[in-house]
Design a protein around this motif. Structure first.
Motif, PDB file in Angstrom:
ATOM      1  N   GLN A 101       0.843  -1.203   0.000  1.00  0.00           N
ATOM      2  CA  GLN A 101       0.000   0.000   0.000  1.00  0.00           C
ATOM      3  C   GLN A 101       0.878   1.253   0.000  1.00  0.00           C
ATOM      4  OE1 GLN A 101      -3.221  -2.508   2.638  1.00  0.00           O
ATOM      5  NE2 GLN A 101      -2.122  -0.852   3.611  1.00  0.00           N
ATOM      6  N   VAL A 102       0.228   2.398   0.023  1.00  0.00           N
ATOM      7  CA  VAL A 102       0.970   3.658   0.072  1.00  0.00           C
ATOM      8  C   VAL A 102       1.456   3.887   1.497  1.00  0.00           C
ATOM      9  CG1 VAL A 102       0.829   6.166  -0.223  1.00  0.00           C
ATOM     10  CG2 VAL A 102      -0.355   4.659  -1.834  1.00  0.00           C
ATOM     11  N   MET A 154       7.005   9.521   0.899  1.00  0.00           N
ATOM     12  CA  MET A 154       5.908   8.669   0.446  1.00  0.00           C
ATOM     13  C   MET A 154       6.453   7.593  -0.493  1.00  0.00           C
ATOM     14  SD  MET A 154       2.309  10.011  -1.187  1.00  0.00           S
ATOM     15  CE  MET A 154       2.082  11.251   0.062  1.00  0.00           C
ATOM     16  N   THR A 195       2.956   4.188  -4.292  1.00  0.00           N
ATOM     17  CA  THR A 195       1.811   4.553  -5.144  1.00  0.00           C
ATOM     18  C   THR A 195       1.765   3.678  -6.401  1.00  0.00           C
ATOM     19  OG1 THR A 195       3.172   6.343  -6.022  1.00  0.00           O
ATOM     20  CG2 THR A 195       1.533   6.937  -4.382  1.00  0.00           C
ATOM     21  N   SER A 196       2.927   3.302  -6.932  1.00  0.00           N
ATOM     22  CA  SER A 196       2.927   2.480  -8.154  1.00  0.00           C
ATOM     23  C   SER A 196       2.405   1.075  -7.865  1.00  0.00           C
ATOM     24  CB  SER A 196       4.326   2.409  -8.758  1.00  0.00           C
ATOM     25  OG  SER A 196       5.228   1.861  -7.818  1.00  0.00           O
ATOM     26  N   ALA A 217      -1.281   1.204  -7.856  1.00  0.00           N
ATOM     27  CA  ALA A 217      -1.804   1.385  -9.220  1.00  0.00           C
ATOM     28  C   ALA A 217      -1.892   0.057  -9.972  1.00  0.00           C
ATOM     29  CB  ALA A 217      -0.926   2.371  -9.983  1.00  0.00           C
ATOM     30  N   LEU A 248      -8.643   4.893  -8.783  1.00  0.00           N
ATOM     31  CA  LEU A 248      -7.618   5.493  -7.934  1.00  0.00           C
ATOM     32  C   LEU A 248      -7.506   7.002  -8.060  1.00  0.00           C
ATOM     33  CD1 LEU A 248      -4.781   2.865  -8.352  1.00  0.00           C
ATOM     34  CD2 LEU A 248      -6.132   3.285  -6.326  1.00  0.00           C
ATOM     35  N   PHE A 297      -5.377   9.396  -5.518  1.00  0.00           N
ATOM     36  CA  PHE A 297      -4.143  10.096  -5.884  1.00  0.00           C
ATOM     37  C   PHE A 297      -4.289  11.609  -5.696  1.00  0.00           C
ATOM     38  CE2 PHE A 297      -2.911   6.309  -8.698  1.00  0.00           C
ATOM     39  CZ  PHE A 297      -2.083   5.801  -7.708  1.00  0.00           C
ATOM     40  N   LEU A 311      -3.698  12.176  -2.120  1.00  0.00           N
ATOM     41  CA  LEU A 311      -2.278  12.055  -1.780  1.00  0.00           C
ATOM     42  C   LEU A 311      -1.488  13.300  -2.188  1.00  0.00           C
ATOM     43  CD1 LEU A 311      -1.589   8.328  -2.784  1.00  0.00           C
ATOM     44  CD2 LEU A 311      -1.963   9.251  -0.498  1.00  0.00           C
ATOM     45  N   GLU A 312      -1.971  13.992  -3.221  1.00  0.00           N
ATOM     46  CA  GLU A 312      -1.323  15.238  -3.650  1.00  0.00           C
ATOM     47  C   GLU A 312      -1.514  16.339  -2.605  1.00  0.00           C
ATOM     48  OE1 GLU A 312       0.498  16.224  -6.513  1.00  0.00           O
ATOM     49  OE2 GLU A 312       0.712  14.056  -6.653  1.00  0.00           O
TER      50      GLU A 312
END
Length: 380
Positions: free
Chosen positions: A119-120, A233, A236-237, A240, A248, A252, A255-256
């Motif tokens: 996970q992130v 962080m 994220t990939s 995805a 997603l 995302f 997350l930004e």
């Protein structure tokens, strides 16, 4: 009895759905779990759980999946966070112990947590507002400029330019710096600013009063710095690869919004639930992009003097003083540690909560031990 069995059925549904991500039916539950009742009874329990809002049936005649309320019940009943295995602890230790400074450690911690959970992972650097003074140096840069270098207990290094009319008497300046380092080590930057102002009023420092006031203002500015500094962080990939991009996009976007994310995770890490780990599920995050996500977080930071001896950095065998690296009781460690920042994991609501909570706590405790261990303090 029916109610407690019903909740065992709920737990079984959550566990199966987390594992398979397929709606769970009564026949499967009866086959795979020792519930001690017939498939028909389990089916009735599942219908009751649906009426109570713990489960939903996504399609007619299909199995059921947990709701936010179902996940919340499951997480709240995890009385203790399962410790990681000896191999996992050793893996964390060997991966993180090769770092050269605080920044490198935090970057590695994010990568490792993302790797364990899929996970992130988000790891915040300690904010100056929660740091205490370790050491200050004042270095002449030019005739009208000095550089104040402030090193904090969390290993952060802050620099501030002090503009002056002309260079001060270097002996007086050295005396001031020595006195600050002697008297103010271990106190907050705001208290250090007050301490400097008290020194400023003394006759021996009158000749450099403009400089001492500029230094006090610089320390005040650092003390007001609520930003947690860098946010590291990773993962994220990986996320995805598991989902379609359309699903997603809101995540995302969230997350930004690093400020929103930091506020959410910081407040969650300070109001933790099970064994010092906080969990927000879906709408509990109060963040639109995280409506279908869960956030698991834990604070890390300084350990109180009474427990400092137990917070030694993990040794090569993965053993040190804290719970995942030794035998200190988990609640005791959480109670005696004041968070200066947080570590967290963000994933779908059907995440593996048991593994994620254990991994977040283990990494947080490693970072607490890292900060507590003087030999690890390296200027970054």
């Amino acid at each position: 009895m029916a109610q407690s069995r019903r909740m065992l059925v709920l737990r079984a549904v959550v566990e199966d759905y987390i594992r398979s991500q397929e709606p769970v039916g009564s026949t499967t539950l009866t086959r795979d779990h020792d519930l001690g009742v017939s498939s028909a009874t389990v089916r009735n329990d599942m219908a009751a759980l649906e009426d109570e809002g713990y489960l939903i049936q996504p399609h007619t005649s299909a199995g059921r999946i947990p709701t936010e309320k179902g996940y919340r019940y499951f997480v709240d009943r995890l009385a203790t966070v399962m410790p990681l295995s000896e191999a996992q602890r050793r893996g964390i230790n060997s991966f993180l112990s090769g770092s050269v400074n605080l920044q490198d450690t935090l970057q590695r911690a994010a990568r490792l947590l993302a790797q364990i959970t899929g996970q992130v992972a988000v790891v915040a650097a300690p904010s100056l507002s929660k740091s205490t003074l370790r050491h200050v140096e004042i270095v002449p840069v030019s005739i009208t400029t000095l550089l104040a270098v402030v090193i904090t207990d969390t290993g952060r290094v802050a620099q501030h330019i002090l503009n002056i009319v002309d260079l001060p008497d270097m002996t007086t300046l050295a005396h001031l710096v020595n006195e600050i380092n002697t008297q103010c080590a271990g106190v907050s930057l705001a208290q250090t600013a007050d301490c400097v102002r008290q020194m400023e009023s003394r006759s021996e420092y009158r000749s450099i009063s403009a400089l001492t006031e500029a230094l006090a203002r610089a320390l005040d500015g650092m003390a007001d710095d609520e930003r947690a500094g860098e946010l590291y962080m990773a993962g994220t990939s990986q996320l995805a690869h598991q989902h379609t991009v359309a699903d997603l996009a809101p995540l995302f976007d969230a997350l930004e919004e690093q400020v929103v994310l930091m506020k959410l995770m910081s407040s969650l890490s300070e109001t933790t639930q099970s064994d010092g780990v906080g969990v927000a599920i879906g709408s509990e995050t109060h963040t639109p992009g995280l409506l279908h996500a869960s956030v698991v977080t834990s604070g890390y930071g300084r350990t109180s003097a009474g427990n400092a001896g137990n917070a030694g950095s993990p040794d090569a065998d993965g053993h040190g003083g804290n719970d995942d690296y030794g035998n200190v009781d988990g609640d005791q460690t959480a109670a005696t540690s004041e968070p200066v920042a947080f570590v967290g994991s963000i994933g779908p609501t059907h995440m593996d909560y048991v593994t994620t909570m254990a991994a977040v706590r283990a990494v947080a405790r490693y970072l607490t031990a890292f900060l507590a261990h003087d030999e690890h303090h390296t200027n970054d």
